[in-house]
Design an enzyme around this catalytic site. Sequence first.
Site, PDB file in Angstrom:
ATOM      1  N   LYS A  13      33.875 -13.557  -2.637  1.00 48.13           N
ATOM      2  CA  LYS A  13      34.455 -14.175  -3.838  1.00 48.13           C
ATOM      3  C   LYS A  13      33.445 -15.145  -4.427  1.00 48.13           C
ATOM      4  O   LYS A  13      32.888 -15.979  -3.719  1.00 48.13           O
ATOM      5  CB  LYS A  13      35.733 -14.925  -3.481  1.00 48.13           C
ATOM      6  CG  LYS A  13      36.318 -15.753  -4.629  1.00 48.13           C
ATOM      7  CD  LYS A  13      37.386 -16.706  -4.140  1.00 48.13           C
ATOM      8  CE  LYS A  13      36.825 -17.799  -3.281  1.00 48.13           C
ATOM      9  NZ  LYS A  13      35.999 -18.777  -4.050  1.00 48.13           N
ATOM     10  N   ASP A 155      42.582 -20.119  -1.521  1.00 51.86           N
ATOM     11  CA  ASP A 155      41.795 -18.989  -2.013  1.00 51.86           C
ATOM     12  C   ASP A 155      42.406 -17.631  -1.694  1.00 51.86           C
ATOM     13  O   ASP A 155      41.940 -16.611  -2.209  1.00 51.86           O
ATOM     14  CB  ASP A 155      40.385 -19.025  -1.405  1.00 51.86           C
ATOM     15  CG  ASP A 155      39.449 -19.963  -2.151  1.00 51.86           C
ATOM     16  OD1 ASP A 155      39.803 -20.411  -3.254  1.00 51.86           O
ATOM     17  OD2 ASP A 155      38.360 -20.241  -1.622  1.00 51.86           O
TER      18      ASP A 155
END
Length: 346
Positions: A13, A155
């Site tokens: 990510k 996240d």
Amino acid sequence: MTGIPIVEAAPAKLNLYLHVTGRLADGYHELDSLVAFAEFGDVITLTAGAARVALRGADLPPAGPRLAIAGPFGPVLMGENPADNLVIRAAHALAARLRRQADVMIALTKALPVASGIGGGSADAAACLRALARLWGVAADDPALFAVAAGLGADVPVCVAGRSCYFGGIGDVLDEAPELPETHVVLVNPNVPVPTPAVFKAMAAARAANGAGFSAPARFTRKPADARDLAALLLERTNDLTAPALTVAPVIADVLAALERSAGCLLPRLSGSGATCFGLYATAQQAEAAAKAIAAAEQGWWVKPTRLRPTPPDAPALPRDIVADPVAAVPPPTAPFPDTGGWGVG
């Protein structure tokens, strides 16, 4: 009897920009970030019906999901408490939420550095949730997946979505972002773990000392035309965690400088709280040449050329009003597996 293995990618990510927009009364910070995913990452392989253990002639009932770890960064995780591992926690939490028995073997191939600002643990947990959803016939946009994800960490919901989008609030607000152009990337980590709490603590101390305010949200008003245009838009934005991360790991400055010096680099930037940095490039050839040069110059660093993942045309809609499942926030009871220390064979 075991089933056919289910394979889920757990891609790195990247926070293409990251603005800290405020701080809540409970201490959590609100963020505005454009998140994208790379094509390179970890891999989760889930096999149903494989958690039963044959030991010294006895067929023992499963004590829940089992986890085997391999890959270049696997040994870092093997020394940790299995009950704290986000993959195991994800499996336990979704099974509890759906009232299912997680009789599964989970194999994690750990290719991403640990505590590196690119969501490795969160991406692994998200891939586990998606794999279990496929096993149990749960829709990819089922609210249960995102509720469990939010309970595991800020996240994890965006990693469950697994596609470019805007990340807001404390990770509980995901919004559609413009389609990103083909963009090639070099990921560089100096093999220095950077704990996220330490970076936020350094940021809070700096704000208290200089009285600085928070940043404003900065979402795009148009779709970037190409990689160069994307870099130009990002140059108008920043990663607010860069300065505090440099106080925790000064070597980040060397990584950013190495990327900036590389031929064809359109933008060097820290991802998340670091220490992984990324450079954006227009072509695969430029990214591969830059990665080769940096790896040759800094042989103790982890360097990987890749590219941004495009959003699939059939991607499900992003969730709205994510509410964290409080059960997911509590680690499961420690239940070591016989003769394996809790990790299976990795």
